[in-house]
Design a protein around this motif. Sequence first.
Motif, short mmCIF file in Angstrom:
data_model
loop_
_atom_site.label_atom_id
_atom_site.label_comp_id
_atom_site.label_asym_id
_atom_site.label_seq_id
_atom_site.Cartn_x
_atom_site.Cartn_y
_atom_site.Cartn_z
N GLY A 38 0.98 -1.19 0.09
CA GLY A 38 0.02 -0.02 0.20
C GLY A 38 0.88 1.27 0.02
O GLY A 38 2.28 1.22 0.00
N SER A 40 0.88 3.79 2.16
CA SER A 40 1.16 4.34 3.52
C SER A 40 2.58 4.14 3.99
O SER A 40 3.29 5.15 4.60
CB SER A 40 0.22 3.79 4.57
N LEU A 67 2.79 -9.40 4.59
CA LEU A 67 1.52 -9.39 5.07
C LEU A 67 0.46 -10.29 4.39
O LEU A 67 -0.35 -11.19 4.71
CB LEU A 67 0.67 -8.22 5.46
N ASP A 68 0.60 -10.07 3.03
CA ASP A 68 -0.51 -10.39 2.06
C ASP A 68 -0.17 -10.44 0.77
O ASP A 68 1.14 -9.92 0.21
CB ASP A 68 -1.61 -9.70 2.39
N ILE A 134 -3.56 0.83 7.12
CA ILE A 134 -5.21 0.68 7.28
C ILE A 134 -5.98 0.87 6.19
O ILE A 134 -5.53 1.80 5.45
CB ILE A 134 -5.44 1.32 8.72
N GLY A 135 -6.95 -0.03 5.90
CA GLY A 135 -7.67 0.38 4.71
C GLY A 135 -8.80 1.30 5.19
O GLY A 135 -8.88 1.67 6.49
N GLY A 141 -3.79 -5.76 6.77
CA GLY A 141 -3.27 -6.77 5.73
C GLY A 141 -4.39 -6.82 4.72
O GLY A 141 -5.09 -5.62 4.31
N THR A 162 -12.50 -2.06 -1.25
CA THR A 162 -10.90 -2.45 -1.07
C THR A 162 -10.65 -2.32 -2.72
O THR A 162 -9.51 -1.96 -3.02
CB THR A 162 -10.68 -3.48 -0.43
N PHE A 169 -3.65 1.23 -8.53
CA PHE A 169 -2.30 0.80 -8.75
C PHE A 169 -2.16 0.03 -9.97
O PHE A 169 -1.09 -0.59 -10.53
CB PHE A 169 -2.08 -0.07 -7.61
N LYS A 203 -8.03 8.56 5.92
CA LYS A 203 -8.04 7.55 7.09
C LYS A 203 -8.55 7.89 8.21
O LYS A 203 -8.57 7.14 9.27
CB LYS A 203 -6.25 7.22 7.04
C1 GLP Z 1 -4.10 -2.75 0.78
C2 GLP Z 1 -3.07 -3.62 1.77
C3 GLP Z 1 -2.88 -3.08 3.02
C4 GLP Z 1 -3.09 -1.51 3.22
C5 GLP Z 1 -4.10 -0.75 2.43
C6 GLP Z 1 -4.05 0.53 2.58
O1 GLP Z 1 -5.32 -3.14 0.89
N1 GLP Z 1 -3.39 -5.12 1.73
O2 GLP Z 1 -2.09 -3.71 3.75
O3 GLP Z 1 -2.91 -1.15 4.70
O4 GLP Z 1 -4.06 -1.38 1.30
O5 GLP Z 1 -3.58 1.03 1.61
P1 GLP Z 1 -2.96 2.63 1.40
O6 GLP Z 1 -1.69 2.69 2.40
O7 GLP Z 1 -2.42 2.38 -0.10
O8 GLP Z 1 -3.89 3.62 1.69
#
Ligand code: GLP
Length: 242
Positions: A38, A40, A67-68, A134-135, A141, A162, A169, A203
């Motif tokens: 992500g 952040s 994480l994922d 964090i989403g 994750g 999501t 991206f 956020k």
């Molecule tokens: C994705 C990832 C998360 C991440 C989230 C937030 O869904 N799996 O780990 O925290 O996006 O993304 P961003 O930091 O781009 O807002």
Amino acid sequence: EIVVLDDPRACGRAVADAVADVLARDTGRPPTLGLATGSSPLPAYAELVRRHRDEGLSFAGARAFLLDEYLGLPAGHPQSYREVIRRELTDHLDIDPAAVHAPDGTRADPAEAAADYERLLAACGPVDLQILGIGGNGHIGFNEPGSAFGSRTRVATLTERTRADNARFFDRPADLPHRVLTQGPATIMEARRIVLVATGEGKRAAVAATVSGPVTTDVPATVLRDHPHCTLVLDRAAAGER
Ligand code: GLP
């Protein structure tokens, strides 16, 4: 612990400080980092690359666990999380590429890939420092609202929100997978220390719910309230200060 800083770059420096602490500690086992993707954590990763280049911060001997991961993207797809972490971070450090692990989203049997990842984490863990974003809906994750706090690495399905958030991206948003592999809340909570970074107004609601709403699977990040050493690193916008 909640730390509010001026802007995303300051947040990145604070996260980088936490990583440097882990690297400096002699625990008799390899320093073990948990990495999130992500946008952040990107300022933190840029800062770590800078400290490695300019100040000799060394990752030799460290291990990292993602994480994922998306399911079904071909190996080497530029948006697979393994590729993103390689491009943004690990290629620019002295970490052994073989010590950077991710759930394998290319396997024919994803449930087996999840179980293998859990086994690897159990053998190498605990993670000393887990970095999290964090989403907008409070996911951590890829644990979307409703994820059981007791669940571990598994196959999960993304919400439309999501998918819409992450479409930016992808050159072709339709290529964004519906299914993913993600560490579960229970896996994440085993990290010795957790640092969640959130920046920007988008956020604010998720952060407010995480900090002061009820602890509920509707907001997966609220599981962190029961972690003994978790820090939220926020910029003023995410903290609701402007
Ligand atoms: C994705 C990832 C998360 C991440 C989230 C937030 O869904 N799996 O780990 O925290 O996006 O993304 P961003 O930091 O781009 O807002």
